[in-house]
Scaffold this active site. Sequence first.
Site, PDB file in Angstrom:
ATOM      1  N   THR A  18      43.656 -52.239  18.826  1.00  0.00           N
ATOM      2  CA  THR A  18      42.391 -52.848  18.010  1.00  0.00           C
ATOM      3  C   THR A  18      42.068 -53.255  16.560  1.00  0.00           C
ATOM      4  OG1 THR A  18      42.040 -50.128  18.838  1.00  0.00           O
ATOM      5  CG2 THR A  18      40.459 -51.642  17.255  1.00  0.00           C
ATOM      6  N   ASP A  61      49.507 -53.277  17.769  1.00  0.00           N
ATOM      7  CA  ASP A  61      48.807 -52.025  17.838  1.00  0.00           C
ATOM      8  C   ASP A  61      47.541 -53.067  18.501  1.00  0.00           C
ATOM      9  OD1 ASP A  61      46.242 -50.668  17.901  1.00  0.00           O
ATOM     10  OD2 ASP A  61      45.566 -51.556  15.681  1.00  0.00           O
ATOM     11  N   ASP A  74      48.515 -47.668  11.440  1.00  0.00           N
ATOM     12  CA  ASP A  74      49.674 -48.276  12.074  1.00  0.00           C
ATOM     13  C   ASP A  74      50.710 -48.218  10.412  1.00  0.00           C
ATOM     14  OD1 ASP A  74      48.968 -48.909  14.511  1.00  0.00           O
ATOM     15  OD2 ASP A  74      47.108 -50.770  13.122  1.00  0.00           O
TER      16      ASP A  74
END
Length: 1154
Positions: free
Chosen positions: A466, A464, A896
């Site tokens: 962020t 991911d 996620d």
Amino acid sequence: MADQIPLRPVRSAASRKRAAYYSAAGRGPGAERPSRSLLEDEYARLDEMPLMMSEEGCENDEGDYHTLPRAGAARRRRRPERALCGGWQSLCSSCCEWLINVCQRKRELSARTVWLGRPEKCEEKHPRNIIKNQKYNVFTFIPGVLYEQFKFFLNLYFLVVSCSQFVPALKIGYLYTYWAPLGFVLAVTITREAIDEFRRFQRDKEVNSQLYSKLTVRGKVQVKSSDIQVGDLIVVEKNQRIPSDMVFLRTSEKAGSCFIRTDQLDGETDWKLRVAASCTQRLPALGDLFSISAYVHAQKPQLDIHSFEGTFTRDDSDPPVHESLSIENTLWASTVVASGTVIGVVIYTGKETRSVLNTSNPNNKVGLLDLELNQLTKALFVALVALSVVMVTLQGFVGPWYRNLFRFLLLFSYIIPISLRVNLDMGKAAYGWMVMRDESIPGTVVRTSTIPEELGRLVYLLTDKTGTLTRNEMVFKRLHLGTVSYGTDTMDEIQGHVRASCPQLPPPAGRNSASSTPPRKAQPSAPKVRKSVSSRVHEAVKAIALCHNVTPVYESRASVAAETEYAEADRDFSDENRTYQASSPDEVSQPPMEHLTVSPCFLGLRGMSVALVQWTESVGLTLVSRDLASVQLRTPSGQVLTYSLLQTFPFTSESKRMGVIVRDESTAEITFYMKGADVAMSSIVQYNDWLEEECGNMAREGLRTLVVAKRALTEEQYQDFESRYTQAKLSVHDRTLKVAAVVESLEREMQLLCVTGVEDRLQADVRPTLEMLRNAGIKIWMLTGDKLETATCIAKSSHLVSRTQDTHVFRPVSSRGEAHLELNAFRRKQDCALVISGDSLEVCLRYYEHELMELACQCPAVVCCRCSPTQKARIVTLLQTHTRRRTCAIGDGGNDVSMIQAADCGIGIEGKEGKAASLAADFSITQFAHLGRLLMVHGRRSYKRSAALGQFVMHRGLLISTMQAVFSSVFYFASVPLYQGFLMVGYATVYTMFPVFSLVLDQDVKPEVAMLYPELYKDLTKGRSLSFKTFLVWVLISIYQGGVLMYGALVLFESEFVHVVAISFTALILTELLMVALTIRTWHWLMVVAEFLSLGCYVASLAFLNEYFDVAFITSAAFAWKVSAVTLLSCLPLYVVKYLKRKLSPPSYSKLMS
């Protein structure tokens, strides 16, 4: 449109026919459309032109489609089959679907009508509003755990062998010799699963028991989250989690809007602006919600978290009030209210909420090493059956041969050692303990102890962005005005210029904005007049302070009253109570720490415009208020400047810019401010010779650039624009294009004010960690829900994509033909990183899944932006399917979780976005930089140690089975055990268990070397430590040593058979201890203790094993030299071979160790 795109460069008769078809399709409404059969035939021909995958085809100038028509040919091959068995297949599939539907009882999702505050009027029964992450229930726990254990051949084989001992004719030894190890494994597994399941139950119970305020006719009542129903009116306070999907009806905020945090849903840490339905927001009091008759019509539950279609209807007015609802009127479950208090009507609960629909069920993960050992176990079983058949054959099938066959199967069952699972499970627990005790990666938690070896076998890392690669903290670094540039060390000069320019502004009390006339009608010619530096700096800072979507948010001193409305007097407008929020992912950050003390709440705000707004505050121009109609700025002297907000043009990925039109209330000047990416702004601003060069310089420094410009408008110009803009917004056809055309009419010859450079702060040591992983042969894919521009910038600044590497941005595609053309364009690129959006990815996967995955897997890096949680999980699954390689997913947000659970190895980061990813992951770390040591050191150790441990345990079983085979063949193929009772139990436990298990402390290279030379990791992914080749070597060693031990004992014994047992068994124990010493590469003091402890246990037990040994014989010198001779003959040749191999063909790490 797909039917209007010529698929070049196809040069064939089929392409000419298709071109004719497309021309016919585009002749207009009056043209004759082709028949349906022709349309289907054309799509079939499109199938017959797959993308060329070979380099030779790519270099051919004649075209790109020279491969065989796979899809069409396959379809033609299947036609005879369908003709023969189509009816039967249809019948079977119908029956299977019916059975599945009956068993699962899935309810068809549909649109619904929800009455405000009247859940009893719902026509359908909706699921309970509960969160359930448990794998089992009370009834399925034991069967489920046992199934997960016995679905592996190894455990199933042990179970069959253990059960066979209940049959008297097949009984070989004591029951405990078979059931004790199996029972121990099952007990450990069931206990571990029970603890994990109980923890999941506790977490679910905590969430489901959270209390919320529910509005009823009699007032507010407290209800549990699990008791909330569709139609309830729920009050959610600030910083409280939204329990279900709701439509936003009312808020305590004066503007009728609020901010929510969606980081646990989509991974974006910016706050989203949500607007209450205007009809209910205008009601005087909360109780009026029950005095009206209103309902919400909502679309059926679906996965898309970025869209919603619904209507709000109030039918007790004349005429009825209808209001359309979109995504900005929704409050999705698992988001958090960031400002004010909100009231919403529940429309989806439980399994039908967006967050649950985007969460996949967790899978029971099995390591690749376990699968490889399972295959080796099957090979051993085949050898076991073959050996037993040979023995019975050599017997001549005398008597009840089938019973003898089964007894031989039991006698040789140690070929598949029953202690293999015990040793491996205990080893994995030890690896997990070592990981959590590593002081170099503090805070690391191992949540799944069954797959530590996966850390050493990874080929693809999906990360991911962020909060994983970035901190979501931006720092203002550069302000460039063309002739002068300011950095972080010269910000005090900007403060001086702002202070010097502000007093020149006329005081707001001395002008009447209603009667004043614009004094600067000649403003467009202003650039020709040379301005002072202070004036230019002030204009740039003012433009940055006005052109944004940022709203200052103030904490309230007053508590929430029964009527959830705040009085303006209750607000504290001091600087300490102000925070900034923005509704765009690119709208947040923080100024340089050395120039501004940032409060803790600032550190949780991310994006670019808040970075800029906070920077303008640090240099003296403060944003104190902003609503839908006005903006207020405060100068260093305390003077408040008020601007009417006439128009706002939000940022889009297509335009790559945003703008505002404001009117200065003190001077009545109308100004159009715009900021955006340099590629979008370069053609809009007036000619200059420095913009492109300076933007390139900032980009090379890893800074995200924004170009700021302005244009002064007269009142007549604005009125003309507003008329055309309003007319364009009311258009029914091509509204977006018409609105964009009107706005572009203003975007001409704008005055360039400045270029800003902002650094998106990365996690600590992200760049060296990514470089280490790349050198280790791991391919890195970044999957993010953020915008394409942001994702690309982070990929470059983090060196996920090197600066010298080309990047191919996959153009947006919406049809099959567009995807076909774009894939062809990408196919011609060499060694470039791929950047693709989630929408384009979905289209390509629908039609060209194999081709896209094959091309993407050849890229050095892949960036997927605008990915939903389910898309992330699907990409992981596709990689596993197409490459057959091990994948690892790492993230820190609730969005996620699906990706982490789908990967072979899931790693969660405990960060500012909560613990959802950390709790769902197999391993939890505190920062991305810890990933390097986790893989390079602990992944290497776990895999190497488990491979050595597993093969050595199998060697131990093969060794004693070889001795049993030699013994039976010598004594007329009798199915009689060589060793009985405690000797067999002791051999697998106290006599050899500690030295063999001490292999979990072995290491081939030091941690420092593994981190310094990540290229060593590449050998692990090839699986050479545990393969059929290494397994065959151990088989040959076992056959050699077993034969030497047994034949040596038979040759050297004198009179009694018990002497054979004494010599062979003692030599067997010594051989095992010496083989452990031969296998060890780095000695640990516990290994030495284990060797001498096991030897001492055996020597001490000789005094108590009178029924197996002759005490007088084992204390004689003859016993000593015979045992020594047999042991030396079995081990010395192997030591010589090992020495010669290390000298002639040393391993790759041996030079590094020296």
